[in-house]
Motif scaffolding. Sequence first.
Motif, PDB file in Angstrom:
ATOM      1  N   GLY A 148      30.202  -3.266 -19.832  1.00  0.00           N
ATOM      2  CA  GLY A 148      31.166  -2.611 -19.118  1.00  0.00           C
ATOM      3  C   GLY A 148      31.452  -2.906 -17.520  1.00  0.00           C
ATOM      4  O   GLY A 148      31.932  -2.410 -16.783  1.00  0.00           O
ATOM      5  N   ALA A 149      30.760  -4.254 -17.241  1.00  0.00           N
ATOM      6  CA  ALA A 149      30.685  -4.498 -15.993  1.00  0.00           C
ATOM      7  C   ALA A 149      31.970  -5.037 -15.416  1.00  0.00           C
ATOM      8  O   ALA A 149      32.696  -5.554 -16.107  1.00  0.00           O
ATOM      9  CB  ALA A 149      29.719  -5.603 -15.699  1.00  0.00           C
ATOM     10  N   THR A 150      32.311  -5.056 -14.280  1.00  0.00           N
ATOM     11  CA  THR A 150      33.304  -5.543 -13.251  1.00  0.00           C
ATOM     12  C   THR A 150      33.262  -5.970 -12.170  1.00  0.00           C
ATOM     13  O   THR A 150      31.962  -5.631 -11.577  1.00  0.00           O
ATOM     14  CB  THR A 150      34.480  -4.045 -13.208  1.00  0.00           C
ATOM     15  OG1 THR A 150      33.885  -3.165 -12.729  1.00  0.00           O
ATOM     16  CG2 THR A 150      35.156  -3.702 -14.624  1.00  0.00           C
ATOM     17  N   VAL A 151      33.893  -6.748 -11.683  1.00  0.00           N
ATOM     18  CA  VAL A 151      33.759  -7.482 -10.200  1.00  0.00           C
ATOM     19  C   VAL A 151      34.940  -7.439  -9.474  1.00  0.00           C
ATOM     20  O   VAL A 151      36.030  -7.354  -9.839  1.00  0.00           O
ATOM     21  CB  VAL A 151      33.197  -8.689 -10.481  1.00  0.00           C
ATOM     22  CG1 VAL A 151      32.134  -8.956 -11.487  1.00  0.00           C
ATOM     23  CG2 VAL A 151      34.270  -9.742 -10.988  1.00  0.00           C
ATOM     24  N   GLY A 152      34.612  -7.410  -7.922  1.00  0.00           N
ATOM     25  CA  GLY A 152      35.963  -7.396  -7.403  1.00  0.00           C
ATOM     26  C   GLY A 152      36.620  -6.057  -7.127  1.00  0.00           C
ATOM     27  O   GLY A 152      37.884  -6.164  -7.406  1.00  0.00           O
ATOM     28  N   LYS A 153      35.836  -4.986  -6.443  1.00  0.00           N
ATOM     29  CA  LYS A 153      36.570  -3.748  -6.786  1.00  0.00           C
ATOM     30  C   LYS A 153      36.969  -3.092  -5.358  1.00  0.00           C
ATOM     31  O   LYS A 153      37.081  -1.890  -5.197  1.00  0.00           O
ATOM     32  CB  LYS A 153      35.278  -2.972  -7.358  1.00  0.00           C
ATOM     33  CG  LYS A 153      35.498  -3.086  -8.811  1.00  0.00           C
ATOM     34  CD  LYS A 153      34.215  -2.565  -9.577  1.00  0.00           C
ATOM     35  CE  LYS A 153      32.940  -3.438  -9.308  1.00  0.00           C
ATOM     36  NZ  LYS A 153      31.784  -3.258 -10.228  1.00  0.00           N
ATOM     37  N   LEU A 154      37.194  -3.763  -4.371  1.00  0.00           N
ATOM     38  CA  LEU A 154      37.548  -3.448  -2.998  1.00  0.00           C
ATOM     39  C   LEU A 154      38.881  -2.640  -3.139  1.00  0.00           C
ATOM     40  O   LEU A 154      39.176  -1.389  -2.737  1.00  0.00           O
ATOM     41  CB  LEU A 154      37.880  -4.722  -2.120  1.00  0.00           C
ATOM     42  CG  LEU A 154      38.372  -4.252  -0.636  1.00  0.00           C
ATOM     43  CD1 LEU A 154      37.265  -3.399   0.108  1.00  0.00           C
ATOM     44  CD2 LEU A 154      38.821  -5.436   0.147  1.00  0.00           C
ATOM     45  N   PHE A 155      40.043  -3.009  -3.955  1.00  0.00           N
ATOM     46  CA  PHE A 155      41.064  -2.178  -4.034  1.00  0.00           C
ATOM     47  C   PHE A 155      41.267  -1.313  -5.430  1.00  0.00           C
ATOM     48  O   PHE A 155      42.219  -0.897  -5.917  1.00  0.00           O
ATOM     49  CB  PHE A 155      42.467  -3.158  -4.076  1.00  0.00           C
ATOM     50  CG  PHE A 155      42.475  -3.714  -2.867  1.00  0.00           C
ATOM     51  CD1 PHE A 155      41.900  -3.149  -1.681  1.00  0.00           C
ATOM     52  CD2 PHE A 155      43.078  -5.135  -2.660  1.00  0.00           C
ATOM     53  CE1 PHE A 155      42.166  -4.068  -0.359  1.00  0.00           C
ATOM     54  CE2 PHE A 155      43.269  -5.746  -1.497  1.00  0.00           C
ATOM     55  CZ  PHE A 155      42.689  -5.168  -0.406  1.00  0.00           C
ATOM     56  N   GLY A 156      40.012  -1.052  -6.001  1.00  0.00           N
ATOM     57  CA  GLY A 156      39.894  -0.426  -7.186  1.00  0.00           C
ATOM     58  C   GLY A 156      40.140  -1.001  -8.534  1.00  0.00           C
ATOM     59  O   GLY A 156      39.949  -2.384  -8.583  1.00  0.00           O
ATOM     60  N   ARG A 157      39.897  -0.557  -9.790  1.00  0.00           N
ATOM     61  CA  ARG A 157      39.878  -1.088 -10.887  1.00  0.00           C
ATOM     62  C   ARG A 157      40.962  -2.249 -11.305  1.00  0.00           C
ATOM     63  O   ARG A 157      41.007  -3.094 -11.937  1.00  0.00           O
ATOM     64  CB  ARG A 157      39.492  -0.134 -12.073  1.00  0.00           C
ATOM     65  CG  ARG A 157      38.426   0.646 -11.905  1.00  0.00           C
ATOM     66  CD  ARG A 157      38.297   1.592 -13.037  1.00  0.00           C
ATOM     67  NE  ARG A 157      38.096   1.298 -14.436  1.00  0.00           N
ATOM     68  CZ  ARG A 157      37.264   1.078 -14.877  1.00  0.00           C
ATOM     69  NH1 ARG A 157      35.726   1.151 -14.360  1.00  0.00           N
ATOM     70  NH2 ARG A 157      37.149   0.546 -16.369  1.00  0.00           N
ATOM     71  N   GLU A 158      42.078  -1.601 -10.833  1.00  0.00           N
ATOM     72  CA  GLU A 158      43.339  -2.502 -11.245  1.00  0.00           C
ATOM     73  C   GLU A 158      43.482  -3.732 -10.699  1.00  0.00           C
ATOM     74  O   GLU A 158      44.169  -4.703 -11.028  1.00  0.00           O
ATOM     75  CB  GLU A 158      44.564  -1.694 -10.829  1.00  0.00           C
ATOM     76  CG  GLU A 158      44.758  -1.242  -9.555  1.00  0.00           C
ATOM     77  CD  GLU A 158      43.979  -0.213  -8.826  1.00  0.00           C
ATOM     78  OE1 GLU A 158      44.262   0.349  -7.693  1.00  0.00           O
ATOM     79  OE2 GLU A 158      43.354   0.546  -9.609  1.00  0.00           O
ATOM     80  N   ASN A 159      42.580  -4.138  -9.631  1.00  0.00           N
ATOM     81  CA  ASN A 159      42.672  -5.294  -9.009  1.00  0.00           C
ATOM     82  C   ASN A 159      41.265  -6.011  -9.153  1.00  0.00           C
ATOM     83  O   ASN A 159      40.923  -7.052  -8.562  1.00  0.00           O
ATOM     84  CB  ASN A 159      42.893  -5.161  -7.561  1.00  0.00           C
ATOM     85  CG  ASN A 159      44.440  -4.854  -7.208  1.00  0.00           C
ATOM     86  OD1 ASN A 159      44.661  -3.835  -6.626  1.00  0.00           O
ATOM     87  ND2 ASN A 159      45.444  -5.746  -7.682  1.00  0.00           N
TER      88      ASN A 159
END
Length: 307
Positions: A148-159
């Motif tokens: 479930g990892a994500t990256v680049g979350k400065l503007f939230g999950r949608e970006n």
Amino acid sequence: MKEIDIRNVSDFFIGQTEDNTGTTGCTVILSKEGAVAGVDVRGGAPGTRETDLMRSENMVQKVHGLFLAGGSAYGLSAGSGVMQWLEEHHIGFETGPVKVPIVPGAILYDIDPSRPAVRPDAAMGYEAARIAWENPPFSNGRYGAGTGATVGKLFGRENSMKGGIGSYAFQSGKVKVGAVIAVNCFGDVVDPGTGRVVAGLHKNGEFLRTETHLMNNVSTVPVTDSFQGNTTIGVLLTNASLHKSEANKLASISHNGLARTIRPSHTYVDGDTLFTMHGDEVACDVNGLGAMAAFAVEKAVLRAFEH
């Protein structure tokens, strides 16, 4: 130098399991005889288990298992399942009446807003340990702790973009080094050889470069919620013989691999944590080993996105 299978670094066993309904999972590394281990926590928001006993001045010298898991602090429960599996197989620290398995670990935040109750637990940790003993090939990408990892979350999950878990191992002379890294960072993943953004903050098909945006807007007070859900965790494996203090130093040096590939890394909202486990087979120059360790971590981060 030549690339090798992560399973051939030393007498370590790696297993992964995941729950794709809640996009979370667990990765376990086992050592039947126990391994000298170290740890270094660089991020400002870590979630860990049993890291104090790994300090150089403390008594316990070896660990028998190590886990990486999603689920935020809830995921620390996976360690109990790993302990149970090891106890059933009579592996642990001899105390007299019972063997106590020593199982440190670290978690990352991957909780799915649509299924917040799905996270790694003792049953998942037990299953990952069982799979590890079968010594299957390692899968890079959306597996284990990287599910479930994500990256680049400065503007939230949608970006943001999907993260994952990656491994890389290689050999120089008799010394073998490998890394397993679950990439769930606040910042972007960058190929240090080319400067190309591999994954990260994006909008309308364009990478926005988190680091540049932060520097250009340093006077802006951030919205705390947009910084949720970060942390890159992993383990450096080697057949090198080191004392506990050297193992901890190697964990520190290994973070250079994160700094080269994650921009920015070790932020106040990441819980970046790296462990080391040592097979105690080969004497070597610690400085050279450190260079190998950072390189392995660098490559493992990039491998998380080669799927």
